[in-house]
Scaffold this motif. Sequence first.
Motif, PDB file in Angstrom:
ATOM      1  N   LYS A 105       5.889   1.133   8.271  1.00  0.00           N
ATOM      2  CA  LYS A 105       5.755   2.538   7.875  1.00  0.00           C
ATOM      3  C   LYS A 105       5.634   3.432   9.106  1.00  0.00           C
ATOM      4  O   LYS A 105       6.206   4.534   9.149  1.00  0.00           O
ATOM      5  CB  LYS A 105       4.541   2.726   6.962  1.00  0.00           C
ATOM      6  CG  LYS A 105       4.465   4.155   6.391  1.00  0.00           C
ATOM      7  CD  LYS A 105       3.195   4.409   5.594  1.00  0.00           C
ATOM      8  CE  LYS A 105       3.236   3.754   4.259  1.00  0.00           C
ATOM      9  NZ  LYS A 105       2.134   4.207   3.375  1.00  0.00           N
ATOM     10  N   ASN A 106       4.911   2.982  10.125  1.00  0.00           N
ATOM     11  CA  ASN A 106       4.792   3.767  11.353  1.00  0.00           C
ATOM     12  C   ASN A 106       6.141   3.918  12.049  1.00  0.00           C
ATOM     13  O   ASN A 106       6.440   4.972  12.635  1.00  0.00           O
ATOM     14  CB  ASN A 106       3.774   3.125  12.302  1.00  0.00           C
ATOM     15  CG  ASN A 106       2.339   3.364  11.870  1.00  0.00           C
ATOM     16  OD1 ASN A 106       2.045   4.360  11.202  1.00  0.00           O
ATOM     17  ND2 ASN A 106       1.444   2.459  12.227  1.00  0.00           N
TER      18      ASN A 106
ATOM     19  N   ALA B 237       2.070  -1.648   7.509  1.00  0.00           N
ATOM     20  CA  ALA B 237       1.690  -0.428   8.223  1.00  0.00           C
ATOM     21  C   ALA B 237       2.577  -0.202   9.444  1.00  0.00           C
ATOM     22  O   ALA B 237       2.954   0.937   9.754  1.00  0.00           O
ATOM     23  CB  ALA B 237       0.222  -0.500   8.639  1.00  0.00           C
TER      24      ALA B 237
ATOM     25  N   GLU C 229       5.024  11.811   3.513  1.00  0.00           N
ATOM     26  CA  GLU C 229       4.535  10.448   3.367  1.00  0.00           C
ATOM     27  C   GLU C 229       5.277   9.692   2.268  1.00  0.00           C
ATOM     28  O   GLU C 229       5.409   8.471   2.329  1.00  0.00           O
ATOM     29  CB  GLU C 229       3.028  10.448   3.078  1.00  0.00           C
ATOM     30  CG  GLU C 229       2.169  10.662   4.311  1.00  0.00           C
ATOM     31  CD  GLU C 229       2.360   9.542   5.323  1.00  0.00           C
ATOM     32  OE1 GLU C 229       1.888   8.423   5.081  1.00  0.00           O
ATOM     33  OE2 GLU C 229       2.989   9.788   6.377  1.00  0.00           O
TER      34      GLU C 229
ATOM     35  N   ASP D  52       7.199   6.029   2.671  1.00  0.00           N
ATOM     36  CA  ASP D  52       7.142   4.909   1.726  1.00  0.00           C
ATOM     37  C   ASP D  52       8.528   4.560   1.208  1.00  0.00           C
ATOM     38  O   ASP D  52       8.882   3.381   1.072  1.00  0.00           O
ATOM     39  CB  ASP D  52       6.230   5.268   0.542  1.00  0.00           C
ATOM     40  CG  ASP D  52       4.755   5.170   0.882  1.00  0.00           C
ATOM     41  OD1 ASP D  52       4.412   4.370   1.773  1.00  0.00           O
ATOM     42  OD2 ASP D  52       3.950   5.879   0.274  1.00  0.00           O
TER      43      ASP D  52
ATOM     44  N   SER E 241       0.995   5.559   0.153  1.00  0.00           N
ATOM     45  CA  SER E 241       0.229   6.671   0.715  1.00  0.00           C
ATOM     46  C   SER E 241      -0.449   7.458  -0.406  1.00  0.00           C
ATOM     47  O   SER E 241      -0.085   7.343  -1.582  1.00  0.00           O
ATOM     48  CB  SER E 241       1.163   7.600   1.497  1.00  0.00           C
ATOM     49  OG  SER E 241       2.052   8.259   0.607  1.00  0.00           O
ATOM     50  N   GLU E 242      -1.429   8.271  -0.035  1.00  0.00           N
ATOM     51  CA  GLU E 242      -2.131   9.094  -1.026  1.00  0.00           C
ATOM     52  C   GLU E 242      -1.171  10.046  -1.728  1.00  0.00           C
ATOM     53  O   GLU E 242      -1.284  10.281  -2.940  1.00  0.00           O
ATOM     54  CB  GLU E 242      -3.257   9.872  -0.345  1.00  0.00           C
ATOM     55  CG  GLU E 242      -4.417   9.007   0.113  1.00  0.00           C
ATOM     56  CD  GLU E 242      -5.546   9.840   0.693  1.00  0.00           C
ATOM     57  OE1 GLU E 242      -5.496  11.091   0.560  1.00  0.00           O
ATOM     58  OE2 GLU E 242      -6.484   9.249   1.273  1.00  0.00           O
ATOM     59  N   ASP E 243      -0.230  10.622  -0.982  1.00  0.00           N
ATOM     60  CA  ASP E 243       0.743  11.535  -1.589  1.00  0.00           C
ATOM     61  C   ASP E 243       1.607  10.826  -2.620  1.00  0.00           C
ATOM     62  O   ASP E 243       1.913  11.380  -3.682  1.00  0.00           O
ATOM     63  CB  ASP E 243       1.648  12.152  -0.515  1.00  0.00           C
ATOM     64  CG  ASP E 243       1.018  13.363   0.154  1.00  0.00           C
ATOM     65  OD1 ASP E 243       0.049  13.912  -0.414  1.00  0.00           O
ATOM     66  OD2 ASP E 243       1.485  13.758   1.234  1.00  0.00           O
ATOM     67  N   THR E 244       2.015   9.601  -2.310  1.00  0.00           N
ATOM     68  CA  THR E 244       2.850   8.840  -3.238  1.00  0.00           C
ATOM     69  C   THR E 244       2.095   8.531  -4.521  1.00  0.00           C
ATOM     70  O   THR E 244       2.639   8.645  -5.625  1.00  0.00           O
ATOM     71  CB  THR E 244       3.332   7.533  -2.582  1.00  0.00           C
ATOM     72  OG1 THR E 244       4.118   7.847  -1.426  1.00  0.00           O
ATOM     73  CG2 THR E 244       4.173   6.712  -3.543  1.00  0.00           C
TER      74      THR E 244
ATOM     75  N   ASP F  26       0.836  -1.198   0.000  1.00  0.00           N
ATOM     76  CA  ASP F  26       0.000   0.000   0.000  1.00  0.00           C
ATOM     77  C   ASP F  26       0.871   1.248   0.000  1.00  0.00           C
ATOM     78  O   ASP F  26       1.753   1.400   0.840  1.00  0.00           O
ATOM     79  CB  ASP F  26      -0.901   0.027   1.242  1.00  0.00           C
ATOM     80  CG  ASP F  26      -1.860  -1.154   1.263  1.00  0.00           C
ATOM     81  OD1 ASP F  26      -2.327  -1.531   0.184  1.00  0.00           O
ATOM     82  OD2 ASP F  26      -2.131  -1.679   2.354  1.00  0.00           O
TER      83      ASP F  26
ATOM     84  N   ARG G 150       7.757   6.607  10.210  1.00  0.00           N
ATOM     85  CA  ARG G 150       7.138   7.896  10.553  1.00  0.00           C
ATOM     86  C   ARG G 150       7.664   8.419  11.884  1.00  0.00           C
ATOM     87  O   ARG G 150       7.902   9.624  12.043  1.00  0.00           O
ATOM     88  CB  ARG G 150       5.620   7.741  10.615  1.00  0.00           C
ATOM     89  CG  ARG G 150       4.932   7.652   9.260  1.00  0.00           C
ATOM     90  CD  ARG G 150       3.460   7.364   9.449  1.00  0.00           C
ATOM     91  NE  ARG G 150       2.735   7.337   8.193  1.00  0.00           N
ATOM     92  CZ  ARG G 150       1.717   6.521   7.939  1.00  0.00           C
ATOM     93  NH1 ARG G 150       1.308   5.664   8.879  1.00  0.00           N
ATOM     94  NH2 ARG G 150       1.099   6.551   6.772  1.00  0.00           N
TER      95      ARG G 150
END
Length: 490
Positions: free
Chosen positions: A240-241, A237, A284, A288, A103-106, A101, A244
Amino acid sequence: MDLTTLISVALLILLVSVWLTSGKGTGKRLPGPIGLPIVGYIPFMTKKPYVKLTELSKKYGHLYSVRLGSMELVVITDYEIMKDAFSRDAFMGRPISGPIDFSEDTIRTEAFTGLPWKEQRRFSLHMLRDLGFGKTRMEEHIKEEILELLERMLQHVGKPTKYSYFLAPSMSNNIASVLFGKRLKYNDPERQKLDSLLQEIGRLAGTIPWQVFFPWLGKLLSYVNLGNNNRLHDVLAEVKNYCRNEIKKHEATLDPNNIQDFMDGYLLEIQKKSNDPNSTFKREVLADLSRGFFGAGSETVRVTVDWMLLTAATYTQVQKRIQAEIDEIVGRDRFPTWQDRLRMPYTEAAIAELMRWRTIVPLNLLRYTLQDSELNGYFIPKHTHVVSVFWAIDHDEKLWGNDAYEYKPERFLSPDGQKVIKPEYATPFSVGKRSCPGKSLAEIEVFLYIVAILQKFEICIPPGKEIDLEGELGISLMPKRQDLCLNLRR
């Protein structure tokens, strides 16, 4: 249902199947197996898709098409065709559907899926060079990790042990040094958690290939909580966290005049381009990208070294020749350096042959065409999924001879054995514009780990055991975890 209705439904399914497998362009249509309605060729695939796709090429040619579920897949099994395709922008896209998955930005910026990846790659290579990537500074990081690994190995001398479990945290710490500017101790719970997650990603990704071919089925199974899809999503996830949280720490300490690591450099680039609405440098996207560094940068190196240990135990004469070269060039006490490889042709040849023979990544990550194109005389429409079968190229008897399925380091040596010869079709890091940006680091790591381990230890098969050299497909072609015995060299 009466017979007339049944025949009508069957004809409709057949017509839909023919339409799905037909070319939509005006050029020559690619050959390939038809398969079944709805599912395509999936029922005929095996647990070794790289082998099956290679076999199909013998019937349909080195460039063909196969429908897998809802996906029409163009398959390349020839080096020259692959080199041609991967040199063009038209074949540079990545599909966003699949097990990982973004991110929306990617997705919105197409930072990895479209041509904007060029900007990301250019920056990454520049940043890594500034950090000493491929130079002495990086060697020092790797040396520190290897010395700690050797200490752990010493505690198990003479005991049958699965050393692959020791390798994973060592390789991931090298990536952590580049990304975060720090290394974590083996017993650090944070490190152990991260390593466990990374290994689970490699395993789970290999168990759910249907997600790539049936995107709608993946969503359905997630909804009803069946299969490994939800677990993979959760593990990705968590990684990725983790990244982050590192981003937050770096934002709090960022000093534009003192860039310590890759993450510092990327955050500074985000600041510089904050007023550019078309910038692909986003927080983001960095998360990723960092997650991708761990998957590609640590797992594949770990798998390569793991394979080499198993191979050295199996091919004892190869192990002895490598060790003789180590003794002559490095000695028993000095830690090896990357420069040593220039005088160690047999060791380099043994590593190059391993990467060919086992093909660490037998199928390249899926490509996605960004525009209509033509390849080898065939029309390839926009939005077509493309896969290159590296396994087929690495085992092509026209390139490597009739013994292509045998392990022979000599094939990478000059006749007098004094020089390494790597033909251009030896491509463990892919070719073209999207070849692996971490090639330099990976080569240094693999060489130093293998030489440092074989300098200290003799690798043996435990009494009464046999080494299984059949791989299991995950993100890479992974060896089965099995016991080895390490003895101190006399």
